[in-house]
Scaffold this motif. Structure first.
Motif, PDB file in Angstrom:
ATOM      1  N   SER A 175       0.852  -1.260   0.046  1.00 25.28           N
ATOM      2  CA  SER A 175      -0.088   0.037  -0.177  1.00 25.28           C
ATOM      3  C   SER A 175       0.912   1.147  -0.143  1.00 25.28           C
ATOM      4  O   SER A 175       0.304   2.051  -0.224  1.00 25.28           O
ATOM      5  CB  SER A 175      -0.796   0.145   1.176  1.00 25.28           C
ATOM      6  N   LEU A 176       2.122   1.256   1.201  1.00 24.62           N
ATOM      7  CA  LEU A 176       2.613   2.625   1.038  1.00 24.62           C
ATOM      8  C   LEU A 176       4.019   2.649  -1.181  1.00 24.62           C
ATOM      9  O   LEU A 176       4.273   3.443  -0.986  1.00 24.62           O
ATOM     10  CB  LEU A 176       3.852   1.699   1.318  1.00 24.62           C
ATOM     11  N   LEU A 177       4.000   1.173  -1.826  1.00 26.04           N
ATOM     12  CA  LEU A 177       4.436   1.446  -2.297  1.00 26.04           C
ATOM     13  C   LEU A 177       3.727   1.556  -4.253  1.00 26.04           C
ATOM     14  O   LEU A 177       4.202   2.266  -5.000  1.00 26.04           O
ATOM     15  CB  LEU A 177       5.114   0.167  -3.008  1.00 26.04           C
ATOM     16  N   ILE A 178       2.114   0.852  -3.869  1.00 29.84           N
ATOM     17  CA  ILE A 178       1.127   1.839  -5.097  1.00 29.84           C
ATOM     18  C   ILE A 178       0.866   2.784  -4.877  1.00 29.84           C
ATOM     19  O   ILE A 178       0.033   2.850  -4.022  1.00 29.84           O
ATOM     20  CB  ILE A 178       0.311   0.353  -4.985  1.00 29.84           C
ATOM     21  N   SER A 179       0.821   3.536  -5.809  1.00 27.47           N
ATOM     22  CA  SER A 179      -0.132   4.595  -5.868  1.00 27.47           C
ATOM     23  C   SER A 179      -2.097   4.681  -5.783  1.00 27.47           C
ATOM     24  O   SER A 179      -2.171   3.891  -6.683  1.00 27.47           O
ATOM     25  CB  SER A 179       0.243   6.065  -7.033  1.00 27.47           C
ATOM     26  N   ASP A 180      -2.211   5.814  -5.534  1.00 30.59           N
ATOM     27  CA  ASP A 180      -3.608   5.969  -5.594  1.00 30.59           C
ATOM     28  C   ASP A 180      -4.243   6.107  -6.840  1.00 30.59           C
ATOM     29  O   ASP A 180      -5.212   4.938  -7.296  1.00 30.59           O
ATOM     30  CB  ASP A 180      -4.464   7.073  -4.856  1.00 30.59           C
ATOM     31  N   ALA A 181      -3.571   6.344  -7.897  1.00 29.88           N
ATOM     32  CA  ALA A 181      -4.064   6.378  -9.459  1.00 29.88           C
ATOM     33  C   ALA A 181      -3.946   4.702  -9.941  1.00 29.88           C
ATOM     34  O   ALA A 181      -4.553   4.100 -10.441  1.00 29.88           O
ATOM     35  CB  ALA A 181      -3.269   7.254  -9.616  1.00 29.88           C
ATOM     36  N   CYS A 182      -3.110   4.413  -9.437  1.00 34.24           N
ATOM     37  CA  CYS A 182      -2.939   2.631 -10.011  1.00 34.24           C
ATOM     38  C   CYS A 182      -3.651   1.574  -9.022  1.00 34.24           C
ATOM     39  O   CYS A 182      -4.232   1.211 -10.066  1.00 34.24           O
ATOM     40  CB  CYS A 182      -1.691   2.181  -9.613  1.00 34.24           C
ATOM     41  N   ILE A 183      -3.890   2.115  -7.927  1.00 35.43           N
ATOM     42  CA  ILE A 183      -5.076   1.725  -7.184  1.00 35.43           C
ATOM     43  C   ILE A 183      -6.615   1.881  -7.722  1.00 35.43           C
ATOM     44  O   ILE A 183      -7.242   1.059  -7.511  1.00 35.43           O
ATOM     45  CB  ILE A 183      -5.026   1.882  -5.545  1.00 35.43           C
ATOM     46  N   ASP A 184      -6.839   2.854  -8.045  1.00 37.72           N
ATOM     47  CA  ASP A 184      -8.415   3.286  -8.054  1.00 37.72           C
ATOM     48  C   ASP A 184      -8.976   3.866  -9.247  1.00 37.72           C
ATOM     49  O   ASP A 184      -9.980   3.344  -9.703  1.00 37.72           O
ATOM     50  CB  ASP A 184      -8.502   5.314  -7.535  1.00 37.72           C
ATOM     51  N   ALA A 185      -7.763   3.813 -10.188  1.00 38.83           N
ATOM     52  CA  ALA A 185      -7.874   4.090 -12.568  1.00 38.83           C
ATOM     53  C   ALA A 185      -7.142   3.097 -12.599  1.00 38.83           C
ATOM     54  O   ALA A 185      -7.800   3.111 -13.763  1.00 38.83           O
ATOM     55  CB  ALA A 185      -7.856   6.028 -12.492  1.00 38.83           C
TER      56      ALA A 185
END
Length: 233
Positions: A175-185
């Motif tokens: 969760s610290l290595l992956i960006s919100d843009a990657c997770i959400d979009a």
């Protein structure tokens, strides 16, 4: 000696969450009331008491607000006395980091200890075992089976418990290595795709390995050996 059922542990955790939430609200307004503007000092006023409130109670009274509410207490595995404050801080950090999944190891351990108990050297017992209802008591668990395999259901449950615990532990750094843009979009960089692919492969491989070890009785919590002369796990 018997140990409290999972319901009482969850009951205590719920009450602790409620009491900590109230404390957070109070501490959030305190710097403003005191006229403190320095960000570092404001964070210290917020984080310091949060990390010390529960460990201090466990050290001095044998339990947190939730523990007293549920009729249970925390003791040191080594001494049988109240847990030292530094162990209590470590216990709290693990509990806050993993949350409810920390209790997964209760199905694998002899004295029904959660992960934050194992890592802090603590054991949860009753404040007054004689007055506790029988339905709230758990006998020490037989975690090593000699001459007979534990049931298929038990072996499977232990394997799944290890796998779920591994998932939650892995999820924290991911969760610290992956960006919100990657997770959400789904807008992931090449580095993030590599991390996710590697994590997926690791998760699948771990599931296969844990299932295999669990089914042959080689996982702590459902460990099987053919005779008493066989080596310990």
């Amino acid at each position: 000696m018997t140990y409290p059922v999972l319901f009482l542990r969850i009951k205590a955790m719920f009450m602790d969450s409620l009491s900590l939430s109230i404390l957070v609200i109070f501490l959030a307004f305190l710097p403003g009331k005191l006229g403190i503007d320095a960000p570092a000092l404001r964070w210290l006023i917020l984080i310091g008491p949060l990390l010390l409130f529960e460990p201090m109670m466990i050290w001095r009274t044998g339990g947190s607000v939730g523990h007293h509410y549920a009729g249970i207490r925390v003791i040191s595995e080594r001494t049988g006395e109240n847990l030292f404050i530094l162990n209590g801080v470590a216990r709290l950090i693990v509990k806050l980091t993993l949350g409810l999944p920390s209790v997964i190891t209760m199905v694998m351990t002899k004295r029904h200890r959660s992960l934050h108990d194992l890592l802090s050297g603590s054991v949860v017992v009753f404040k007054d075992e004689a007055r506790a209802p029988q339905r709230h008591k758990l006998a020490p668990r037989d975690i090593t089976f000699v001459g007979r395999k534990p049931s298929v259901l038990r072996r499977l449950a232990v394997a799944v418990a290890y796998w779920l615990l591994m998932l939650f532990v892995i999820a924290i750094p991911i969760s610290l290595l992956i960006s919100d843009a990657c997770i959400d979009a789904g807008a992931c960089t090449e580095r993030e795709i590599t991390i996710l692919d590697g994590t997926g492969t690791l998760t699948f491989a771990a599931a296969v390995l844990l299932l295999a070890l669990g089914m042959v009785g080689k996982l702590p919590g459902a460990y099987w050996r053919k005779s008493s002369t066989s080596p310990e796990a």
